[in-house]
Design a protein around this motif. Structure first.
Motif, PDB file in Angstrom:
ATOM      1  N   LEU A 177     -13.850 -12.806  30.795  1.00 23.41           N
ATOM      2  CA  LEU A 177     -12.974 -13.826  30.226  1.00 23.41           C
ATOM      3  C   LEU A 177     -12.061 -13.170  29.212  1.00 23.41           C
ATOM      4  CD1 LEU A 177     -15.208 -16.971  29.516  1.00 23.41           C
ATOM      5  CD2 LEU A 177     -13.493 -16.696  31.310  1.00 23.41           C
ATOM      6  N   LYS A 178     -10.784 -13.465  29.313  1.00 25.80           N
ATOM      7  CA  LYS A 178      -9.809 -12.854  28.414  1.00 25.80           C
ATOM      8  C   LYS A 178      -8.810 -13.897  27.940  1.00 25.80           C
ATOM      9  CE  LYS A 178      -6.396  -9.106  28.180  1.00 25.80           C
ATOM     10  NZ  LYS A 178      -5.785  -7.964  28.877  1.00 25.80           N
ATOM     11  N   THR A 179      -8.468 -13.855  26.655  1.00 25.42           N
ATOM     12  CA  THR A 179      -7.426 -14.732  26.130  1.00 25.42           C
ATOM     13  C   THR A 179      -6.062 -14.160  26.502  1.00 25.42           C
ATOM     14  OG1 THR A 179      -8.837 -15.333  24.261  1.00 25.42           O
ATOM     15  CG2 THR A 179      -6.501 -15.858  24.091  1.00 25.42           C
ATOM     16  N   LEU A 180      -5.264 -14.982  27.168  1.00 26.87           N
ATOM     17  CA  LEU A 180      -3.942 -14.556  27.622  1.00 26.87           C
ATOM     18  C   LEU A 180      -2.976 -15.711  27.404  1.00 26.87           C
ATOM     19  CD1 LEU A 180      -2.294 -12.311  29.104  1.00 26.87           C
ATOM     20  CD2 LEU A 180      -2.851 -13.501  31.239  1.00 26.87           C
ATOM     21  N   ASN A 181      -1.962 -15.489  26.581  1.00 26.06           N
ATOM     22  CA  ASN A 181      -0.978 -16.539  26.290  1.00 26.06           C
ATOM     23  C   ASN A 181      -1.654 -17.828  25.820  1.00 26.06           C
ATOM     24  OD1 ASN A 181       1.116 -14.792  27.116  1.00 26.06           O
ATOM     25  ND2 ASN A 181       0.862 -15.423  29.250  1.00 26.06           N
ATOM     26  N   GLU A 182      -2.619 -17.663  24.925  1.00 25.50           N
ATOM     27  CA  GLU A 182      -3.344 -18.764  24.287  1.00 25.50           C
ATOM     28  C   GLU A 182      -4.184 -19.573  25.267  1.00 25.50           C
ATOM     29  OE1 GLU A 182      -0.467 -21.012  22.115  1.00 25.50           O
ATOM     30  OE2 GLU A 182      -0.243 -19.474  20.556  1.00 25.50           O
ATOM     31  N   GLN A 183      -4.442 -19.026  26.437  1.00 26.31           N
ATOM     32  CA  GLN A 183      -5.337 -19.648  27.402  1.00 26.31           C
ATOM     33  C   GLN A 183      -6.420 -18.656  27.784  1.00 26.31           C
ATOM     34  OE1 GLN A 183      -5.139 -22.958  29.160  1.00 26.31           O
ATOM     35  NE2 GLN A 183      -4.090 -23.253  27.193  1.00 26.31           N
ATOM     36  N   ILE A 184      -7.576 -19.181  28.190  1.00 25.41           N
ATOM     37  CA  ILE A 184      -8.689 -18.330  28.595  1.00 25.41           C
ATOM     38  C   ILE A 184      -8.606 -18.130  30.103  1.00 25.41           C
ATOM     39  CG2 ILE A 184     -11.188 -18.056  28.672  1.00 25.41           C
ATOM     40  CD1 ILE A 184     -11.340 -19.919  26.238  1.00 25.41           C
ATOM     41  N   LEU A 194     -19.977 -16.418  30.121  1.00 28.67           N
ATOM     42  CA  LEU A 194     -19.358 -15.116  29.885  1.00 28.67           C
ATOM     43  C   LEU A 194     -18.897 -15.010  28.436  1.00 28.67           C
ATOM     44  CD1 LEU A 194     -17.083 -14.751  33.050  1.00 28.67           C
ATOM     45  CD2 LEU A 194     -18.952 -13.213  32.445  1.00 28.67           C
ATOM     46  N   PRO A 195     -18.909 -13.797  27.863  1.00 32.03           N
ATOM     47  CA  PRO A 195     -18.360 -13.615  26.519  1.00 32.03           C
ATOM     48  C   PRO A 195     -16.832 -13.612  26.559  1.00 32.03           C
ATOM     49  CG  PRO A 195     -19.116 -11.516  27.389  1.00 32.03           C
ATOM     50  CD  PRO A 195     -19.500 -12.554  28.404  1.00 32.03           C
ATOM     51  N   LEU A 196     -16.211 -14.307  25.615  1.00 34.20           N
ATOM     52  CA  LEU A 196     -14.761 -14.343  25.550  1.00 34.20           C
ATOM     53  C   LEU A 196     -14.251 -13.102  24.842  1.00 34.20           C
ATOM     54  CD1 LEU A 196     -12.052 -15.753  25.944  1.00 34.20           C
ATOM     55  CD2 LEU A 196     -12.480 -17.027  23.823  1.00 34.20           C
ATOM     56  N   GLY A 226     -14.966 -10.138  25.272  1.00 32.59           N
ATOM     57  CA  GLY A 226     -16.040  -9.179  25.009  1.00 32.59           C
ATOM     58  C   GLY A 226     -16.930  -9.522  23.841  1.00 32.59           C
ATOM     59  N   ASP A 227     -16.726 -10.663  23.195  1.00 34.01           N
ATOM     60  CA  ASP A 227     -17.503 -11.053  22.016  1.00 34.01           C
ATOM     61  C   ASP A 227     -18.734 -11.846  22.440  1.00 34.01           C
ATOM     62  OD1 ASP A 227     -18.525 -11.920  19.619  1.00 34.01           O
ATOM     63  OD2 ASP A 227     -16.708 -12.997  18.971  1.00 34.01           O
ATOM     64  N   GLU A 228     -19.900 -11.225  22.369  1.00 35.58           N
ATOM     65  CA  GLU A 228     -21.131 -11.883  22.807  1.00 35.58           C
ATOM     66  C   GLU A 228     -21.548 -13.019  21.875  1.00 35.58           C
ATOM     67  OE1 GLU A 228     -24.135  -8.984  23.512  1.00 35.58           O
ATOM     68  OE2 GLU A 228     -23.045  -8.046  25.183  1.00 35.58           O
ATOM     69  N   ASN A 229     -20.905 -13.135  20.736  1.00 38.24           N
ATOM     70  CA  ASN A 229     -21.155 -14.266  19.842  1.00 38.24           C
ATOM     71  C   ASN A 229     -20.243 -15.449  20.148  1.00 38.24           C
ATOM     72  OD1 ASN A 229     -23.177 -12.966  18.220  1.00 38.24           O
ATOM     73  ND2 ASN A 229     -21.539 -11.771  17.272  1.00 38.24           N
ATOM     74  N   ASN A 230     -19.405 -15.297  21.150  1.00 40.89           N
ATOM     75  CA  ASN A 230     -18.504 -16.373  21.562  1.00 40.89           C
ATOM     76  C   ASN A 230     -18.587 -16.524  23.080  1.00 40.89           C
ATOM     77  OD1 ASN A 230     -16.562 -18.361  21.635  1.00 40.89           O
ATOM     78  ND2 ASN A 230     -14.838 -17.004  21.165  1.00 40.89           N
ATOM     79  N   MET A 231     -19.685 -17.133  23.514  1.00 41.37           N
ATOM     80  CA  MET A 231     -19.930 -17.308  24.939  1.00 41.37           C
ATOM     81  C   MET A 231     -19.312 -18.614  25.430  1.00 41.37           C
ATOM     82  SD  MET A 231     -21.692 -14.569  25.697  1.00 41.37           S
ATOM     83  CE  MET A 231     -22.431 -14.919  27.306  1.00 41.37           C
ATOM     84  N   LYS A 232     -18.722 -18.554  26.620  1.00 42.02           N
ATOM     85  CA  LYS A 232     -18.114 -19.720  27.236  1.00 42.02           C
ATOM     86  C   LYS A 232     -18.715 -19.954  28.621  1.00 42.02           C
ATOM     87  CE  LYS A 232     -14.944 -20.973  24.213  1.00 42.02           C
ATOM     88  NZ  LYS A 232     -14.887 -22.342  23.642  1.00 42.02           N
ATOM     89  N   TRP A 233     -18.815 -21.225  28.978  1.00 40.10           N
ATOM     90  CA  TRP A 233     -19.271 -21.579  30.322  1.00 40.10           C
ATOM     91  C   TRP A 233     -18.067 -21.719  31.256  1.00 40.10           C
ATOM     92  CZ3 TRP A 233     -24.109 -21.755  32.295  1.00 40.10           C
ATOM     93  CH2 TRP A 233     -25.165 -21.710  31.384  1.00 40.10           C
ATOM     94  N   VAL A 234     -18.265 -21.280  32.484  1.00 37.39           N
ATOM     95  CA  VAL A 234     -17.234 -21.383  33.520  1.00 37.39           C
ATOM     96  C   VAL A 234     -17.798 -22.176  34.692  1.00 37.39           C
ATOM     97  CG1 VAL A 234     -15.725 -20.129  35.095  1.00 37.39           C
ATOM     98  CG2 VAL A 234     -16.241 -19.158  32.845  1.00 37.39           C
ATOM     99  N   LEU A 235     -17.057 -23.170  35.137  1.00 41.20           N
ATOM    100  CA  LEU A 235     -17.407 -23.950  36.319  1.00 41.20           C
ATOM    101  C   LEU A 235     -16.279 -23.769  37.326  1.00 41.20           C
ATOM    102  CD1 LEU A 235     -19.062 -26.139  37.873  1.00 41.20           C
ATOM    103  CD2 LEU A 235     -17.708 -27.860  36.626  1.00 41.20           C
ATOM    104  N   LEU A 236     -16.631 -23.378  38.549  1.00 38.73           N
ATOM    105  CA  LEU A 236     -15.599 -23.159  39.567  1.00 38.73           C
ATOM    106  C   LEU A 236     -15.969 -23.828  40.872  1.00 38.73           C
ATOM    107  CD1 LEU A 236     -16.251 -20.452  41.750  1.00 38.73           C
ATOM    108  CD2 LEU A 236     -16.726 -19.590  39.488  1.00 38.73           C
ATOM    109  N   ASP A 237     -14.979 -23.989  41.721  1.00 38.10           N
ATOM    110  CA  ASP A 237     -15.220 -24.579  43.040  1.00 38.10           C
ATOM    111  C   ASP A 237     -14.852 -23.594  44.137  1.00 38.10           C
ATOM    112  OD1 ASP A 237     -12.455 -24.631  43.346  1.00 38.10           O
ATOM    113  OD2 ASP A 237     -12.303 -26.807  43.535  1.00 38.10           O
ATOM    114  N   ALA A 238     -14.962 -24.050  45.392  1.00 39.57           N
ATOM    115  CA  ALA A 238     -14.778 -23.151  46.527  1.00 39.57           C
ATOM    116  C   ALA A 238     -13.380 -22.576  46.596  1.00 39.57           C
ATOM    117  CB  ALA A 238     -15.109 -23.878  47.828  1.00 39.57           C
ATOM    118  N   ASN A 239     -12.388 -23.330  46.158  1.00 37.82           N
ATOM    119  CA  ASN A 239     -11.011 -22.860  46.226  1.00 37.82           C
ATOM    120  C   ASN A 239     -10.688 -21.807  45.178  1.00 37.82           C
ATOM    121  OD1 ASN A 239      -9.830 -24.470  48.393  1.00 37.82           O
ATOM    122  ND2 ASN A 239     -10.214 -26.220  47.064  1.00 37.82           N
TER     123      ASN A 239
END
Length: 480
Positions: A329-336, A234-236, A238-251
């Motif tokens: 993805l959004k930066t909130l309080n210095e966390q993604i 996903l772009p962080l 909204g910046d498509e030049n700053n893409m991040k990978w997200v890994l999630l589990d069932a919970n």
């Protein structure tokens, strides 16, 4: 696929085999067509199977001009239930596509996949040489990747737009098992390394790579996750030049970081968060990256709307899916942070819209007086500056949704005001489903709830003065 089997069973299924030998699109159709989707607590715009049990979403793809959903079906033995939609809103239950060897269905339901049960997985669309190796034809095909219990990671396929499903003759293709561990393969195409990636619940999350979905090579492991992994980019902010990978589990726990085609590395400063803080969010899956029509870049997610919590007294069927959301993805309080917001297509089922402009709400004021509904979207924004209220709330039938201004919590979970000291809240309310989103989707809360079936009252209240910025109410059309 959760190992626990806490479903209660259904009295309906003492009669399910009496006269049920219908087929829809060549799937086995074990449902009574007289069921009208008007049972108490039955979601009117949330997907649920016509009858029997559902749990994890096991495969979401767009192919052949329609959206396809494979989901776990069957209380006693897990099968691959199957539904399709042309708009992500109006789903048609097509019956059971993947029928395991230990199926409880009648003998005329052909056992068409490997393993004793069909445990969770994912799906992709292929053509050309990859399709040829699996299906015997270069024609475009949907490939379902699932855990066949007692076998391992297996493939099933359809190259006629989901009308019929076949098992891959070379199953299993990996992750051999005598029971159900490892399980829950999530497969996606990794463009930079030109290979398929398989993430599976195995000592955390283990990654494998393949050029053909058949031969899989070990890549790496990360000590994270419990069941049903999903992974996407996903772009962080909204910046498509700053893409991040997200890994999630069932919970709903997730990591944000980088993936090079071999190894996932969490950003060092990034914490582990939950993408949903409600009691009934589990085993979410997304449409594969790049799979949506018209170059739609969204990552759209649907989850199982339960967490083995015992249900709400559904009769005829058990459990349902969440409403589709678009992830960000959004930066909130210095966390993604992951954001979850209902897909824009929801506006196509709006009915009976009401809009309120900015005004001061005082004690005893109920702007929603005279508004009645059991299926609606309600969006509100408040300015907390100068408020004398300690609690702000919406009452829906017998359910209170309260924002605590002192503790800055919504439904007892943190929701901090934005830089302008505003909070925004969006409710999706259905006959037995509650989904709450806050501050552009940084807050997400999912719950099955037994709303009083005979009550459709809605109330907005506060215990002091508070400034309303805007409020919109939309009745939502029945999608069945």
């Amino acid at each position: 696929m959760n190992m626990y089997n806490k479903g209660s069973g259904l009295a309906l299924f003492t009669i399910i085999f009496l006269s049920i030998s219908n087929f829809v699109n060549a799937q086995y159709y074990p449902h009574n067509d007289s069921i009208n989707y008007k049972e108490n607590y039955r979601g009117q715009y949330h997907f649920s199977p016509r009858s029997e049990w559902m749990n994890d979403i096991n495969g979401l793809v767009y192919q052949g001009g329609k959206y396809h959903m494979i989901y776990q079906w069957g209380n006693k033995i897990r099968h691959g239930g199957y539904a399709t939609s042309h708009d992500l809103l109006h789903w048609k239950d097509q019956g059971v596509a993947l029928i395991p060897q230990n199926s409880f269905l009648p003998p005329d339901a052909k056992r068409n996949v490997s393993g004793n049960e069909v445990y969770s997985g994912s799906a992709v669309v292929v053509s050309g040489e990859t399709a040829m190796k699996i299906t015997g034809s270069e024609k475009e095909a949907i490939i379902a990747i699932y855990t066949g219990t007692g076998k391992g990671t297996c493939l099933a396929w359809s190259n006629n737009n989901g009308k019929t499903w076949q098992d891959y003759q070379g199953n299993p293709v990996g992750n051999l098992t005598d029971d159900a561990i490892p399980r829950d393969p999530c497969v996606f195409w990794h463009e930079p390394s030109s290979k398929w990636i398989l993430a599976i619940y195995e000592n955390g999350t283990t990654f494998y790579g393949s050029s053909d979905l058949i031969q899989w090579d070990y890549l790496s492991n990360i000590n994270f996750g419990y069941e049903c992994p999903d992974m996407f980019q996903l772009p962080l902010d909204g910046d498509e030049n700053n893409m991040k990978w997200v890994l999630l589990d069932a919970n709903g726990s997730y990591l944000v970081g980088e993936f090079d085609g071999t190894t996932f590395r969490k950003d060092e400063s990034q914490q582990t968060f939950m993408m949903d803080v409600g009691p009934d969010f589990y085993a979410a899956q997304t449409f594969p990256m790049g799979n949506l029509p018209n170059n739609d870049p969204r990552i759209i997610q649907i989850a199982w709307m339960d967490h083995w919590n015992g249900g709400i007294g559904e009769i005829v069927w058990e459990r349902n899916a969440t409403f589709p959301v678009s992830l960000g993805l959004k930066t909130l309080n210095e966390q993604i942070r992951i954001t979850r917001n209902p897909i824009n297509e929801i506006s196509t089922i709006y009915e009976n819209t009401k809009v309120w402009d900015s005004q001061l709400i005082k004690v005893g004021t109920n702007l929603l007086k005279g508004v009645h509904s059991k299926k609606f979207e309600l969006s509100l924004e408040f300015d907390l500056t100068g408020s004398t209220a300690l609690n702000l709330g919406i009452k829906v039938a017998n359910r209170y949704i309260i924002y605590d201004l002192y503790n800055k919590t919504l439904l007892s979970n943190e929701l901090l005001p934005d830089d302008a000291n505003h909070i925004s809240i969006k409710l999706l309310v259905d006959w037995g489903q509650l989904e709450v989103f806050g501050n552009e989707g940084t807050f997400s809360y999912t719950q099955q709830f037994a709303f009083s079936p005979d009550h459709d009252n809605i109330e907005l209240f506060s215990d002091g003065d508070i400034q309303l910025i805007s409020m919109e109410f939309h009745e939502l059309a029945r999608t069945w």
